[in-house]
Design an enzyme around this catalytic site. Sequence first.
Site, PDB file in Angstrom:
ATOM      1  N   ARG A 136       0.633  -1.358  -0.024  1.00  0.00           N
ATOM      2  CA  ARG A 136      -0.111   0.022  -0.037  1.00  0.00           C
ATOM      3  C   ARG A 136       0.999   1.349  -0.029  1.00  0.00           C
ATOM      4  O   ARG A 136       2.232   1.146   0.116  1.00  0.00           O
ATOM      5  CB  ARG A 136      -0.863   0.008   1.235  1.00  0.00           C
TER       6      ARG A 136
ATOM      7  N   ASP B 102       8.886  -9.678   7.411  1.00  0.00           N
ATOM      8  CA  ASP B 102       8.759  -8.713   8.283  1.00  0.00           C
ATOM      9  C   ASP B 102      10.293  -8.081   8.186  1.00  0.00           C
ATOM     10  O   ASP B 102      11.289  -8.823   8.465  1.00  0.00           O
ATOM     11  CB  ASP B 102       8.545  -8.892   9.904  1.00  0.00           C
ATOM     12  N   VAL B 103      10.581  -6.928   7.907  1.00  0.00           N
ATOM     13  CA  VAL B 103      12.027  -6.408   7.598  1.00  0.00           C
ATOM     14  C   VAL B 103      12.814  -6.331   8.909  1.00  0.00           C
ATOM     15  O   VAL B 103      13.972  -6.489   8.764  1.00  0.00           O
ATOM     16  CB  VAL B 103      12.096  -5.065   6.689  1.00  0.00           C
TER      17      VAL B 103
ATOM     18  N   SER C 156      12.608  11.019   5.046  1.00  0.00           N
ATOM     19  CA  SER C 156      11.616  12.103   5.295  1.00  0.00           C
ATOM     20  C   SER C 156      12.131  13.161   5.409  1.00  0.00           C
ATOM     21  O   SER C 156      13.131  13.343   6.173  1.00  0.00           O
ATOM     22  CB  SER C 156      10.812  11.559   6.524  1.00  0.00           C
TER      23      SER C 156
ATOM     24  N   TYR D  37      11.371   8.648  15.128  1.00  0.00           N
ATOM     25  CA  TYR D  37      11.105   8.710  13.763  1.00  0.00           C
ATOM     26  C   TYR D  37      12.008   9.519  13.153  1.00  0.00           C
ATOM     27  O   TYR D  37      12.878   9.166  12.163  1.00  0.00           O
ATOM     28  CB  TYR D  37       9.795   9.005  13.317  1.00  0.00           C
TER      29      TYR D  37
ATOM     30  N   ASN E 175      11.382   0.930   1.651  1.00  0.00           N
ATOM     31  CA  ASN E 175      10.522   1.943   1.706  1.00  0.00           C
ATOM     32  C   ASN E 175       9.598   1.641   3.377  1.00  0.00           C
ATOM     33  O   ASN E 175       9.090   2.488   3.658  1.00  0.00           O
ATOM     34  CB  ASN E 175       9.504   1.812   0.589  1.00  0.00           C
TER      35      ASN E 175
ATOM     36  N   ALA F 273      15.647   8.028  13.130  1.00  0.00           N
ATOM     37  CA  ALA F 273      15.681   6.885  12.264  1.00  0.00           C
ATOM     38  C   ALA F 273      15.726   7.408  10.931  1.00  0.00           C
ATOM     39  O   ALA F 273      16.494   7.170  10.111  1.00  0.00           O
ATOM     40  CB  ALA F 273      14.725   5.874  12.694  1.00  0.00           C
ATOM     41  N   LYS F 274      15.039   8.537  10.433  1.00  0.00           N
ATOM     42  CA  LYS F 274      14.957   9.092   9.246  1.00  0.00           C
ATOM     43  C   LYS F 274      16.464   9.589   8.861  1.00  0.00           C
ATOM     44  O   LYS F 274      16.676   9.780   7.651  1.00  0.00           O
ATOM     45  CB  LYS F 274      13.795   9.921   8.880  1.00  0.00           C
TER      46      LYS F 274
END
Length: 247
Positions: free
Chosen positions: A15, A63-64, A142, A155, A90, A158-159
């Site tokens: 998705r 699951d990555v 991001s 987040y 992604n 991590a990004k």
Amino acid sequence: MSMDGRTCVITGSARGIGRGIAEHLGEEGANVVINYRSSEAAAREAVDAIESMGGRAIAAQADVSSDDEVEHMHDVCHETFGPADVLVNNAGITADKQFTEMTREEWDRVMDVNLGGMFNCTQAFYDDIWNAENGRLINISSVVGKQGNFGQANYATAKSGMFGFTRTIALEFAQGGSTANCVAPGFTRTDMVESVPDEVLDRIVSGIPLERLAEVEDIAAVVRFLASEESSYVTGEVIDVNGGMDL
Ligand code: NAI
């Protein structure tokens, strides 16, 4: 910009942005591996959509954040299409809280999927991409990795971690002629932003010079370019696709 016969693995592509990337690459003739964690039905739909455009695709569960499952996905890719030419990291999650409320478990969960997943998948497909003619690693980061964002310390960390990783792998790959780049989308209309209240979205849009959220196609078109042979002299870059949020 034909992707004819190039094998592309896109994580979290049942998705959202991942699916848009998968369809764009499939439409151009790529062999597409649709990776999903648990939404098998959605992954099958994505496969059908690509096949109905005349492309070739398979769904591969992993699951990555699990190295065993990623290794299995690598085997499935090899059995069906052979070695990958392109890996798009992604898959990503959020677990938002103001920092004082954020638990260590929420921190670790976001790191495990967003950075751990990138580690596992890049490690599994590293030799494929290195050996490919015009091998490509593309990491979906991001705008939040550059700017930070209230309630997203995990987040954002991590990004932005993806930037250093990408530049390092770009240096390693350069000796073999393959490239590694990041795409840093701005706020994009997917399930991930569905939970953001309308008034917050309005405030976000008012700060975007192009005065709209990104659509999945805006991001997928840039990834398609990076995945193609035409991008062969672009490496170690972070490509912003954010409607001018940095201006
Ligand atoms: P989404 O939530 O719609 O899709 C993410 C996909 O990743 C889902 O299919 C999900 O099942 C999958 N996924 C999550 N954890 C996984 C795991 N452990 N293993 C395998 N698959 C897993 O999100 P969206 O918006 O499509 O985001 C895609 C990427 O783009 C993410 O990395 C996200 O951080 C990034 N991004 C999204 C933005 C947005 O505004 N939507 C903005 C900037 C970056």
